[in-house]
Design a protein around this motif. Structure first.
Motif, PDB file in Angstrom:
ATOM      1  N   THR A  68       9.051  -0.910   5.060  1.00 38.85           N
ATOM      2  CA  THR A  68       8.494   0.350   4.558  1.00 38.85           C
ATOM      3  C   THR A  68       9.614   1.115   3.860  1.00 38.85           C
ATOM      4  O   THR A  68      10.738   1.143   4.351  1.00 38.85           O
ATOM      5  N   SER A 113       4.364  -5.109   9.265  1.00 37.45           N
ATOM      6  CA  SER A 113       4.734  -5.072   7.851  1.00 37.45           C
ATOM      7  C   SER A 113       6.091  -5.730   7.662  1.00 37.45           C
ATOM      8  O   SER A 113       6.861  -5.876   8.614  1.00 37.45           O
ATOM      9  N   THR A 172       5.140   6.948   0.555  1.00 38.47           N
ATOM     10  CA  THR A 172       5.702   5.843   1.322  1.00 38.47           C
ATOM     11  C   THR A 172       4.983   4.560   0.942  1.00 38.47           C
ATOM     12  O   THR A 172       3.757   4.528   0.870  1.00 38.47           O
ATOM     13  N   ILE A 173       5.767   3.505   0.684  1.00 34.39           N
ATOM     14  CA  ILE A 173       5.178   2.205   0.388  1.00 34.39           C
ATOM     15  C   ILE A 173       5.417   1.283   1.583  1.00 34.39           C
ATOM     16  O   ILE A 173       6.511   1.243   2.134  1.00 34.39           O
ATOM     17  N   THR A 174       4.369   0.594   1.971  1.00 38.01           N
ATOM     18  CA  THR A 174       4.462  -0.386   3.043  1.00 38.01           C
ATOM     19  C   THR A 174       4.130  -1.745   2.447  1.00 38.01           C
ATOM     20  O   THR A 174       3.080  -1.924   1.839  1.00 38.01           O
ATOM     21  N   SER A 220       0.859  -1.182   0.000  1.00 39.00           N
ATOM     22  CA  SER A 220       0.000   0.000   0.000  1.00 39.00           C
ATOM     23  C   SER A 220       0.894   1.230   0.000  1.00 39.00           C
ATOM     24  O   SER A 220       2.000   1.214   0.535  1.00 39.00           O
ATOM     25  N   THR A 221       0.424   2.280  -0.653  1.00 28.95           N
ATOM     26  CA  THR A 221       1.196   3.516  -0.699  1.00 28.95           C
ATOM     27  C   THR A 221       0.374   4.659  -0.121  1.00 28.95           C
ATOM     28  O   THR A 221      -0.851   4.691  -0.244  1.00 28.95           O
ATOM     29  N   SER A 222       1.077   5.583   0.511  1.00 31.90           N
ATOM     30  CA  SER A 222       0.445   6.767   1.080  1.00 31.90           C
ATOM     31  C   SER A 222       1.502   7.853   1.208  1.00 31.90           C
ATOM     32  O   SER A 222       2.570   7.620   1.789  1.00 31.90           O
ATOM     33  N   THR A 223       1.225   9.004   0.648  1.00 34.20           N
ATOM     34  CA  THR A 223       2.101  10.176   0.702  1.00 34.20           C
ATOM     35  C   THR A 223       3.572   9.839   0.443  1.00 34.20           C
ATOM     36  O   THR A 223       4.458  10.231   1.201  1.00 34.20           O
TER      37      THR A 223
END
Length: 143
Positions: free
Chosen positions: A141, A138, A76-78, A71-74
């Motif tokens: 990241t 996770s 950053t990929i986790t 998943s990606t957000s701002t």
């Protein structure tokens, strides 16, 4: 739980697009294999560079699929995965000290290394014993 260490080449491979679609579960298969050889973050770049323990007694050559998702957000990929349990059956597994994560999908380079966990000392699983690769929240990241 052992801490995650990344191979230096992983950063270059991410920037170069070696890992398809940012390690998307629908396109990249991340696997963990067991080794008793110390990883070298600076020089090891593909699975063939770092010895794997012998297959058998419940351990599969090439390692086990992490069933990863990303998943990606701002920016950053986790990358998350399903914990892997390996159980010795019909004999021992090991010894091993390191769990090594690699991407089984790319063909050029084949099987690029991502990172590893160091368990501090060699482990041997006796018949009937299990070892769980626990990813926690996770696998890793990247920002």
């Amino acid at each position: 739980m052992a801490s995650f260490n990344k191979f230096q080449v992983f950063v270059t491979n991410v920037a170069a697009g070696v890992h398809v679609n940012a390690l998307n579960a629908s396109t990249d298969t991340l696997k963990c294999y067991l080794s008793n050889t110390a990883p070298n973050a600076a020089t090891h770049s593909v699975k063939a560079d770092l010895a794997e323990i012998s297959a058998g007694n419940g351990y599969t050559a090439g390692g086990h699929d992490s069933q990863n998702s990303a998943s990606t957000s701002t920016g950053t990929i986790t990358v998350s995965g399903t914990d892997i349990t390996i159980t010795a059956s019909g004999g021992t597994i090991g010894p091993f000290r390191y769990v090594v994560l690699y991407n089984d999908t790319p063909t050029s380079p084949a099987d690029p290394l991502i990172g590893w966990w160091d368990y501090g000392s060699s482990i041997t699983l006796n018949d009937g014993e299990s070892f769980t690769i626990d990813f926690g929240v996770s696998i890793f990241t990247v920002a």
